[in-house]
Design an enzyme around this catalytic site. Structure first.
Site, PDB file in Angstrom:
ATOM      1  N   ASP A 132       0.795  -1.177  -0.040  1.00 37.83           N
ATOM      2  CA  ASP A 132      -0.083   0.149  -0.101  1.00 37.83           C
ATOM      3  C   ASP A 132       0.846   1.170   0.141  1.00 37.83           C
ATOM      4  O   ASP A 132       0.232   2.270   0.403  1.00 37.83           O
ATOM      5  CB  ASP A 132      -0.834  -0.005   1.353  1.00 37.83           C
ATOM      6  CG  ASP A 132      -0.246  -0.080   2.422  1.00 37.83           C
ATOM      7  OD1 ASP A 132       0.907  -0.071   2.418  1.00 37.83           O
ATOM      8  OD2 ASP A 132      -0.877   0.047   3.486  1.00 37.83           O
ATOM      9  N   HIS A 142      21.530   0.579 -20.077  1.00 39.48           N
ATOM     10  CA  HIS A 142      20.612   0.934 -19.437  1.00 39.48           C
ATOM     11  C   HIS A 142      20.754   0.179 -18.153  1.00 39.48           C
ATOM     12  O   HIS A 142      19.979  -0.086 -17.488  1.00 39.48           O
ATOM     13  CB  HIS A 142      19.116   0.837 -19.748  1.00 39.48           C
ATOM     14  CG  HIS A 142      18.728   1.677 -20.681  1.00 39.48           C
ATOM     15  ND1 HIS A 142      17.379   1.468 -21.394  1.00 39.48           N
ATOM     16  CD2 HIS A 142      19.235   2.894 -21.309  1.00 39.48           C
ATOM     17  CE1 HIS A 142      17.396   2.468 -22.365  1.00 39.48           C
ATOM     18  NE2 HIS A 142      18.507   3.270 -22.190  1.00 39.48           N
ATOM     19  N   ASP A 197      25.639   8.211 -16.610  1.00 40.10           N
ATOM     20  CA  ASP A 197      24.505   8.747 -17.365  1.00 40.10           C
ATOM     21  C   ASP A 197      23.482   9.300 -16.383  1.00 40.10           C
ATOM     22  O   ASP A 197      22.599   8.495 -15.971  1.00 40.10           O
ATOM     23  CB  ASP A 197      23.918   7.870 -18.296  1.00 40.10           C
ATOM     24  CG  ASP A 197      22.846   8.504 -19.221  1.00 40.10           C
ATOM     25  OD1 ASP A 197      22.261   9.398 -18.936  1.00 40.10           O
ATOM     26  OD2 ASP A 197      22.603   7.657 -20.224  1.00 40.10           O
ATOM     27  N   ASP A 201      20.084  15.781 -19.105  1.00 37.08           N
ATOM     28  CA  ASP A 201      20.299  14.289 -19.434  1.00 37.08           C
ATOM     29  C   ASP A 201      21.607  14.500 -19.894  1.00 37.08           C
ATOM     30  O   ASP A 201      22.065  15.017 -21.148  1.00 37.08           O
ATOM     31  CB  ASP A 201      19.265  14.027 -20.541  1.00 37.08           C
ATOM     32  CG  ASP A 201      19.636  12.426 -20.945  1.00 37.08           C
ATOM     33  OD1 ASP A 201      20.542  11.619 -20.268  1.00 37.08           O
ATOM     34  OD2 ASP A 201      18.762  11.948 -21.780  1.00 37.08           O
ATOM     35  N   HIS A 245      22.389   2.208 -31.025  1.00 39.35           N
ATOM     36  CA  HIS A 245      21.160   3.082 -30.489  1.00 39.35           C
ATOM     37  C   HIS A 245      21.258   4.412 -31.450  1.00 39.35           C
ATOM     38  O   HIS A 245      22.194   4.718 -32.053  1.00 39.35           O
ATOM     39  CB  HIS A 245      21.121   3.578 -29.116  1.00 39.35           C
ATOM     40  CG  HIS A 245      22.110   4.208 -28.583  1.00 39.35           C
ATOM     41  ND1 HIS A 245      22.433   5.566 -28.842  1.00 39.35           N
ATOM     42  CD2 HIS A 245      23.601   3.659 -27.853  1.00 39.35           C
ATOM     43  CE1 HIS A 245      23.609   5.841 -28.261  1.00 39.35           C
ATOM     44  NE2 HIS A 245      24.290   4.758 -27.635  1.00 39.35           N
ATOM     45  N   HIS A 265      17.561  12.385 -28.751  1.00 32.30           N
ATOM     46  CA  HIS A 265      16.074  12.486 -28.811  1.00 32.30           C
ATOM     47  C   HIS A 265      15.836  13.873 -28.385  1.00 32.30           C
ATOM     48  O   HIS A 265      16.409  14.643 -27.618  1.00 32.30           O
ATOM     49  CB  HIS A 265      15.796  11.198 -27.657  1.00 32.30           C
ATOM     50  CG  HIS A 265      16.420  11.480 -26.445  1.00 32.30           C
ATOM     51  ND1 HIS A 265      16.098  12.189 -25.320  1.00 32.30           N
ATOM     52  CD2 HIS A 265      17.326  10.785 -25.763  1.00 32.30           C
ATOM     53  CE1 HIS A 265      16.909  12.159 -24.309  1.00 32.30           C
ATOM     54  NE2 HIS A 265      17.798  11.213 -24.551  1.00 32.30           N
ATOM     55  N   HIS A 323      12.586  11.537 -22.838  1.00 27.86           N
ATOM     56  CA  HIS A 323      12.496  11.310 -24.066  1.00 27.86           C
ATOM     57  C   HIS A 323      11.278  12.166 -24.608  1.00 27.86           C
ATOM     58  O   HIS A 323       9.995  11.433 -24.344  1.00 27.86           O
ATOM     59  CB  HIS A 323      12.424   9.957 -24.352  1.00 27.86           C
ATOM     60  CG  HIS A 323      13.709   9.085 -24.284  1.00 27.86           C
ATOM     61  ND1 HIS A 323      13.740   7.741 -24.518  1.00 27.86           N
ATOM     62  CD2 HIS A 323      14.924   9.557 -23.968  1.00 27.86           C
ATOM     63  CE1 HIS A 323      14.849   7.451 -24.385  1.00 27.86           C
ATOM     64  NE2 HIS A 323      15.720   8.311 -23.894  1.00 27.86           N
ATOM     65  N   GLU A 350      24.301  11.925 -28.467  1.00 28.46           N
ATOM     66  CA  GLU A 350      24.944  11.083 -27.339  1.00 28.46           C
ATOM     67  C   GLU A 350      25.536   9.914 -28.296  1.00 28.46           C
ATOM     68  O   GLU A 350      24.976   8.571 -28.080  1.00 28.46           O
ATOM     69  CB  GLU A 350      24.077  10.636 -26.357  1.00 28.46           C
ATOM     70  CG  GLU A 350      22.448  10.203 -26.863  1.00 28.46           C
ATOM     71  CD  GLU A 350      21.670   9.742 -25.510  1.00 28.46           C
ATOM     72  OE1 GLU A 350      22.119   8.756 -25.182  1.00 28.46           O
ATOM     73  OE2 GLU A 350      20.485  10.320 -25.801  1.00 28.46           O
ATOM     74  N   TYR A 402      30.529   0.536 -27.676  1.00 32.71           N
ATOM     75  CA  TYR A 402      30.346  -0.369 -26.640  1.00 32.71           C
ATOM     76  C   TYR A 402      30.937  -1.648 -27.223  1.00 32.71           C
ATOM     77  O   TYR A 402      30.294  -2.361 -28.190  1.00 32.71           O
ATOM     78  CB  TYR A 402      28.836  -0.633 -26.230  1.00 32.71           C
ATOM     79  CG  TYR A 402      28.296   0.843 -26.193  1.00 32.71           C
ATOM     80  CD1 TYR A 402      28.052   1.363 -24.760  1.00 32.71           C
ATOM     81  CD2 TYR A 402      27.382   1.100 -27.362  1.00 32.71           C
ATOM     82  CE1 TYR A 402      27.654   2.653 -24.820  1.00 32.71           C
ATOM     83  CE2 TYR A 402      26.735   2.493 -27.049  1.00 32.71           C
ATOM     84  CZ  TYR A 402      26.651   2.920 -26.128  1.00 32.71           C
ATOM     85  OH  TYR A 402      26.399   4.380 -25.690  1.00 32.71           O
ATOM     86  N   ARG A 460      30.299   6.657 -23.935  1.00 34.30           N
ATOM     87  CA  ARG A 460      29.259   7.496 -24.315  1.00 34.30           C
ATOM     88  C   ARG A 460      29.431   8.712 -23.835  1.00 34.30           C
ATOM     89  O   ARG A 460      30.012   9.085 -22.744  1.00 34.30           O
ATOM     90  CB  ARG A 460      27.614   6.963 -23.957  1.00 34.30           C
ATOM     91  CG  ARG A 460      26.857   7.628 -24.528  1.00 34.30           C
ATOM     92  CD  ARG A 460      25.238   7.057 -24.376  1.00 34.30           C
ATOM     93  NE  ARG A 460      24.833   6.780 -23.070  1.00 34.30           N
ATOM     94  CZ  ARG A 460      24.844   5.825 -22.416  1.00 34.30           C
ATOM     95  NH1 ARG A 460      25.376   4.440 -23.068  1.00 34.30           N
ATOM     96  NH2 ARG A 460      24.378   5.586 -21.069  1.00 34.30           N
ATOM     97  N   GLU A 507      27.197  12.587 -24.095  1.00 35.94           N
ATOM     98  CA  GLU A 507      26.086  13.093 -24.386  1.00 35.94           C
ATOM     99  C   GLU A 507      25.904  14.690 -23.652  1.00 35.94           C
ATOM    100  O   GLU A 507      26.205  14.861 -22.600  1.00 35.94           O
ATOM    101  CB  GLU A 507      24.869  12.179 -23.736  1.00 35.94           C
ATOM    102  CG  GLU A 507      23.683  12.862 -23.489  1.00 35.94           C
ATOM    103  CD  GLU A 507      22.536  11.888 -23.119  1.00 35.94           C
ATOM    104  OE1 GLU A 507      21.279  11.935 -23.282  1.00 35.94           O
ATOM    105  OE2 GLU A 507      22.662  11.100 -22.064  1.00 35.94           O
TER     106      GLU A 507
END
Length: 438
Positions: free
Chosen positions: A37, A241, A258, A269, A348, A352, A359, A383, A387, A411, A413
């Site tokens: 709850d 991710h 990130d 971001d 990728h 974005h 996003h 970005e 990899y 990466r 970005e």
């Protein structure tokens, strides 16, 4: 620093001009259960918030330009002192009118009774059939009843049209106040990244870095993370991710962070990758240089009037050429790109939209072949990355990857504003040049 109520009104008026004789319906976000709850902190639906600024659950907003008296109607939770003691104060019906500018307001329990009044003279319903299946069914049920009586009345909505197609282009162009809030989100996000780089050392756990980042967010007035923070060392940097953030950081690791904060619902971001001990290995440096060059070249193409895909295509070209020169790909540059044989290294897109959502709202293509054109006021990320996972499997016909390259994930970005004459890098306060991070 928030959005003035007059700006919300201007947004509603702009949308109502677009829907003519229609009625637009927007539903607040649901409350989401964390466990048993216990609920997560409430986060309003972005479309609903963009048009109203109203930040309570169990609410519905109507925009009815054809109504004689009421153009903006809110259905909200009624005041209830007993419940408010437990879960916080409510604005109630009077507050919805006095503080949020609704022409009329009702308790949410009156929705089924009152909604037909605002639909019966509309030529169509504007509503996005989203994840709330129950509310989707409510809207469809009202529409079906009105359709059934249309032959006798001669008025009523004959179709349901998606609000995304008319609202989201509005959201793509950021107002001066929105840009102020975005800049604040990015300034705090940048401070968190810089603090993390100062704080981290060999032997720390990833979650300790995450804690330092998110502490900085809250310390500077942000709501919290805009998305689950990624703090990825070693092989974890190859997981796009990765959010477990539990590995102990080792010497000679790269650390990919990130992370961005949410400030008054507007989001930063940022991604940076750097060597923990201050020194790149030869292989790490070679990959980093390619990714940085790809990002810089891509950012150059973020210009008003440019098709959205151009900066992505540039990034891919630079990444592939660099991998060919290192011997990690072989063959003709154009053929490798056409056949997507680079995908094991870069799977990728390069960016974005960014705004109220990480996003953010807005299309990228108009039809199968025509890309959206960048406009002043757009905010987006750039970005690129490479990899080289420990278990990477090259595309057919491509060379095997020597062990010394495996486990490198990089990466970089930044958040970019499209201006009238070019672009502005909004997150330049976080260093990325090799001499600045090693």
């Amino acid at each position: 620093m928030g959005i003035d109520l007059s700006e919300y009104r201007q947004r509603r008026e702009q949308l109502m001009k677009k829907i003519g004789q229609g009625t637009a319906i927007f539903r607040s976000a649901p409350t989401v259960v964390m466990h048993n709850d216990v609920e997560y902190n409430f986060r309003q639906d972005s479309d609903f918030f963009y048009l109203t600024g109203f930040n309570e659950p169990e609410a519905v907003a109507l925009l009815v330009p054809h109504h004689e008296e009421h153009h903006f109607i809110l259905f909200v939770q009624a005041k209830d002192p007993e419940k408010e003691t437990w879960t916080g104060y409510r604005y109630g019906v009077e507050g919805a009118k006095e503080l949020y500018g609704a022409d009329e307001a009702y308790p949410i329990t009156d929705l089924d009774e009152k909604l037909p009044e605002y639909l019966k003279k509309a030529d169509r319903i504007y509503y996005h059939l989203g994840r709330d299946k129950h509310f989707n069914d409510v809207i469809i049920s009202h529409w079906q009843r009105l359709i059934a009586t249309y032959p006798k009345r001669g008025t009523g909505p004959i179709a349901i049209e998606d609000t995304n197609q008319i609202l989201h282009p509005m959201r793509q162009i950021k107002s001066p106040t929105e840009l102020m809030l975005l800049r604040q989100a990015m300034e705090i996000s940048a401070a968190a990244h810089n603090r993390a780089r100062e704080f981290v050392k060999v032997g720390h756990y990833e979650y300790q870095i995450q804690a330092e980042i998110e502490h900085t967010f809250r310390l500077h007035g942000a709501i919290g993370p805009a998305y689950p923070s990624i703090v990825a060392s070693g092989n974890n940097s190859c997981i796009l991710h990765y959010v477990e953030n539990k590995r102990q950081i080792q010497d000679q690791d790269l650390l990919l962070i990130d992370a961005g904060c949410s400030y008054d619902y507007y989001n930063g971001d940022i991604t940076r990758t750097f060597p923990i001990n201050g020194k790149f290995t030869g292989e790490q440096k070679a990959i980093y240089e390619i990714v940085l060059q790809a990002q810089l070249k891509a950012i150059e193409l973020v210009q008003p009037g440019q098709p959205y895909n151009e900066f992505h295509d540039m990034a891919v070209c630079v990444l592939v050429q660099g991998l060919i020169e290192l011997g990690l790909l072989k063959g003709d540059l154009e053929e490798i790109i056409k056949e997507e044989k680079y995908k094991p290294f870069y799977m990728h897109k390069t960016g974005h939209w960014l705004g109220l959502d990480v996003h953010d709202a807005g299309v990228y293509k108009q039809g199968e072949e025509t890309w959206e054109i960048l406009k002043a006021g757009n905010v987006l990320t750039v970005e690129p990355g490479i990899y080289i996972g420990p278990d990477i499997k090259p595309a057919e016909g491509q060379p095997e990857i020597p062990e010394r390259w495996r486990g490198i994930g990089i990466r970089i970005e930044d958040d970019i504003l499209v201006t009238e004459t070019g672009h502005e890098v909004l997150t330049s306060a976080v260093p990325k040049a090799i001499d600045d991070i090693s």
